[in-house]
Design a protein around this motif. Structure first.
Motif, PDB file in Angstrom:
ATOM      1  N   HIS A   1     -17.278  27.899  -4.537  1.00 27.63           N
ATOM      2  CA  HIS A   1     -17.162  27.665  -3.092  1.00 27.63           C
ATOM      3  C   HIS A   1     -17.260  26.179  -2.776  1.00 27.63           C
ATOM      4  O   HIS A   1     -16.477  25.656  -1.964  1.00 27.63           O
ATOM      5  N   ARG A   2     -18.205  25.480  -3.399  1.00 29.46           N
ATOM      6  CA  ARG A   2     -18.369  24.037  -3.187  1.00 29.46           C
ATOM      7  C   ARG A   2     -17.101  23.282  -3.568  1.00 29.46           C
ATOM      8  O   ARG A   2     -16.621  22.422  -2.830  1.00 29.46           O
ATOM      9  N   ASN A   3     -16.554  23.615  -4.725  1.00 31.63           N
ATOM     10  CA  ASN A   3     -15.354  22.934  -5.206  1.00 31.63           C
ATOM     11  C   ASN A   3     -14.164  23.155  -4.279  1.00 31.63           C
ATOM     12  O   ASN A   3     -13.421  22.228  -3.974  1.00 31.63           O
ATOM     13  N   LEU A   4     -14.001  24.399  -3.839  1.00 31.68           N
ATOM     14  CA  LEU A   4     -12.870  24.712  -2.967  1.00 31.68           C
ATOM     15  C   LEU A   4     -13.021  24.057  -1.600  1.00 31.68           C
ATOM     16  O   LEU A   4     -12.026  23.609  -1.002  1.00 31.68           O
ATOM     17  N   HIS A   5     -14.240  23.975  -1.101  1.00 26.85           N
ATOM     18  CA  HIS A   5     -14.482  23.291   0.176  1.00 26.85           C
ATOM     19  C   HIS A   5     -14.138  21.807   0.047  1.00 26.85           C
ATOM     20  O   HIS A   5     -13.525  21.212   0.944  1.00 26.85           O
ATOM     21  N   PHE A   6     -14.509  21.218  -1.068  1.00 27.57           N
ATOM     22  CA  PHE A   6     -14.220  19.808  -1.342  1.00 27.57           C
ATOM     23  C   PHE A   6     -12.715  19.575  -1.399  1.00 27.57           C
ATOM     24  O   PHE A   6     -12.182  18.620  -0.810  1.00 27.57           O
ATOM     25  N   ILE A   7     -11.996  20.457  -2.094  1.00 27.34           N
ATOM     26  CA  ILE A   7     -10.540  20.345  -2.212  1.00 27.34           C
ATOM     27  C   ILE A   7      -9.879  20.527  -0.855  1.00 27.34           C
ATOM     28  O   ILE A   7      -8.963  19.781  -0.483  1.00 27.34           O
ATOM     29  N   GLU A   8     -10.343  21.522  -0.100  1.00 26.89           N
ATOM     30  CA  GLU A   8      -9.777  21.804   1.217  1.00 26.89           C
ATOM     31  C   GLU A   8      -9.880  20.584   2.134  1.00 26.89           C
ATOM     32  O   GLU A   8      -8.916  20.233   2.835  1.00 26.89           O
ATOM     33  N   GLN A   9     -11.025  19.933   2.118  1.00 24.60           N
ATOM     34  CA  GLN A   9     -11.201  18.738   2.941  1.00 24.60           C
ATOM     35  C   GLN A   9     -10.298  17.602   2.465  1.00 24.60           C
ATOM     36  O   GLN A   9      -9.699  16.893   3.280  1.00 24.60           O
ATOM     37  N   HIS A  10     -10.191  17.441   1.158  1.00 21.19           N
ATOM     38  CA  HIS A  10      -9.383  16.355   0.611  1.00 21.19           C
ATOM     39  C   HIS A  10      -7.908  16.514   0.966  1.00 21.19           C
ATOM     40  O   HIS A  10      -7.215  15.520   1.224  1.00 21.19           O
ATOM     41  N   LEU A  11      -7.403  17.746   0.978  1.00 14.86           N
ATOM     42  CA  LEU A  11      -5.977  17.993   1.192  1.00 14.86           C
ATOM     43  C   LEU A  11      -5.565  17.968   2.656  1.00 14.86           C
ATOM     44  O   LEU A  11      -4.385  18.130   2.964  1.00 14.86           O
ATOM     45  N   GLN A  12      -6.518  17.759   3.550  1.00 12.02           N
ATOM     46  CA  GLN A  12      -6.179  17.679   4.973  1.00 12.02           C
ATOM     47  C   GLN A  12      -5.137  16.570   5.204  1.00 12.02           C
ATOM     48  O   GLN A  12      -5.383  15.405   4.898  1.00 12.02           O
ATOM     49  N   GLY A  13      -3.981  16.963   5.722  1.00 16.65           N
ATOM     50  CA  GLY A  13      -2.939  15.990   6.022  1.00 16.65           C
ATOM     51  C   GLY A  13      -2.210  15.441   4.811  1.00 16.65           C
ATOM     52  O   GLY A  13      -1.437  14.480   4.936  1.00 16.65           O
ATOM     53  N   LYS A  14      -2.425  16.019   3.625  1.00 15.24           N
ATOM     54  CA  LYS A  14      -1.809  15.521   2.396  1.00 15.24           C
ATOM     55  C   LYS A  14      -0.827  16.554   1.818  1.00 15.24           C
ATOM     56  O   LYS A  14      -1.048  17.757   1.917  1.00 15.24           O
ATOM     57  N   THR A  15       0.222  16.039   1.190  1.00 15.82           N
ATOM     58  CA  THR A  15       1.154  16.896   0.458  1.00 15.82           C
ATOM     59  C   THR A  15       0.748  16.986  -1.004  1.00 15.82           C
ATOM     60  O   THR A  15       0.820  18.051  -1.617  1.00 15.82           O
ATOM     61  N   TRP A  16       0.302  15.856  -1.573  1.00 16.74           N
ATOM     62  CA  TRP A  16      -0.120  15.772  -2.968  1.00 16.74           C
ATOM     63  C   TRP A  16      -1.530  15.208  -3.024  1.00 16.74           C
ATOM     64  O   TRP A  16      -2.027  14.646  -2.044  1.00 16.74           O
ATOM     65  N   PHE A  17      -2.169  15.358  -4.170  1.00 14.32           N
ATOM     66  CA  PHE A  17      -3.570  14.935  -4.277  1.00 14.32           C
ATOM     67  C   PHE A  17      -3.747  13.426  -4.134  1.00 14.32           C
ATOM     68  O   PHE A  17      -4.711  12.957  -3.535  1.00 14.32           O
ATOM     69  N   VAL A  18      -2.804  12.650  -4.699  1.00 14.17           N
ATOM     70  CA  VAL A  18      -2.905  11.193  -4.622  1.00 14.17           C
ATOM     71  C   VAL A  18      -1.523  10.631  -4.303  1.00 14.17           C
ATOM     72  O   VAL A  18      -0.580  10.822  -5.080  1.00 14.17           O
ATOM     73  N   GLY A  19      -1.394   9.960  -3.179  1.00 14.03           N
ATOM     74  CA  GLY A  19      -0.116   9.348  -2.843  1.00 14.03           C
ATOM     75  C   GLY A  19       0.898  10.339  -2.301  1.00 14.03           C
ATOM     76  O   GLY A  19       0.570  11.477  -1.952  1.00 14.03           O
ATOM     77  N   ASP A  20       2.143   9.892  -2.262  1.00 16.05           N
ATOM     78  CA  ASP A  20       3.211  10.673  -1.625  1.00 16.05           C
ATOM     79  C   ASP A  20       4.097  11.432  -2.598  1.00 16.05           C
ATOM     80  O   ASP A  20       5.047  12.105  -2.190  1.00 16.05           O
ATOM     81  N   THR A  21       3.816  11.317  -3.883  1.00 16.51           N
ATOM     82  CA  THR A  21       4.601  12.026  -4.897  1.00 16.51           C
ATOM     83  C   THR A  21       3.641  12.643  -5.917  1.00 16.51           C
ATOM     84  O   THR A  21       2.480  12.229  -6.014  1.00 16.51           O
TER      85      THR A  21
END
Length: 223
Positions: free
Chosen positions: A148-168
């Motif tokens: 649950h902690r990991n998924l919450h962290f990922i969910e917050q990080h992906l807000q407004g993002k298409t990819w994890f780092v950068g635009d590709t």
């Protein structure tokens, strides 16, 4: 040419996507899990002592572990889009998510899978009851909370993002794709709109589609 020793339903599918992202020549050698143990067959141990997929053979070398394989391939090809130079600010972010995938994300998911399979197969009834209670307690007290902690962290990080780092896509996406794909297939991304949207976007990525098609074709040809 790169040769991927691929095991069905394993982390090695990430490497096929990486090949497609880099547009390099490669071949897939398929191995099947043991029908009884669900483990990799003994043949993989002849390729590398660890005996687990993925294994890459290239230039008379056998390389194991997904992260090491990914970095090796990228360095061989000389690509700095998937793994930016150390002088690039994005380098450490890509490295973080690449290591997070295997260091923090996968262990509790695998533990959860193994524990729940044990609960399903336990018998007779009174043994099954005790084991079920034990597994539920362990999941509630530890593994469930970590997931649950990991998924919450990922969910917050992906807000407004298409990819994890950068635009590709980068190696961060290659590594994170497997656990998130597995969770999506099991319907465990409910209530996580950013993460669910990320996986759906992954499914629409042409290089990912090509990779999954070639993987399934290779598995079918080997059966």
């Amino acid at each position: 040419m790169f040769t991927l020793h691929h095991l069905n339903e394993s982390r090695s599918q990430r490497i096929i996507w990486l090949f497609e992202l880099l547009n390099v020549e490669y071949e897939i050698k398929v191995y099947k899990r043991d029908a009884t143990t669900n483990l990799a067959p003994a043949e993989l141990s002849q390729i590398h002592p660890i005996g687990a997929a993925p294994i890459l053979t290239h230039n008379d070398r056998s390389i194991a572990e997904t992260g090491a394989i990914c970095e090796y391939i990228v360095h061989q090809v000389g690509n700095e889009t998937l793994l930016p130079s150390k002088l690039d600010d994005k380098h450490i972010d890509v490295q973080f998510w690449s290591h997070f995938a295997e260091g923090s994300m996968m262990p509790p998911l695998v533990a959860s899978l193994v524990l729940n399979k044990g609960k399903e197969k336990a018998s007779p009834f009174f043994i099954k009851f005790v084991i079920s209670k034990f597994v539920d307690a362990v999941m509630e007290k530890y593994f469930g909370k970590v997931i649950h902690r990991n998924l919450h962290f990922i969910e917050q990080h992906l807000q407004g993002k298409t990819w994890f780092v950068g635009d590709t896509p980068t190696l961060a996406d290659v590594q994170m794709s497997f656990p998130l794909e597995a969770l999506h297939k099991n319907g465990r991304l409910a209530g996580l709109p950013n993460t669910k949207s990320y996986v759906e976007n992954l499914h629409n990525e042409p290089s990912y589609q090509n990779a999954m098609t070639k993987m399934l074709e290779a598995e079918k040809d080997a059966s």
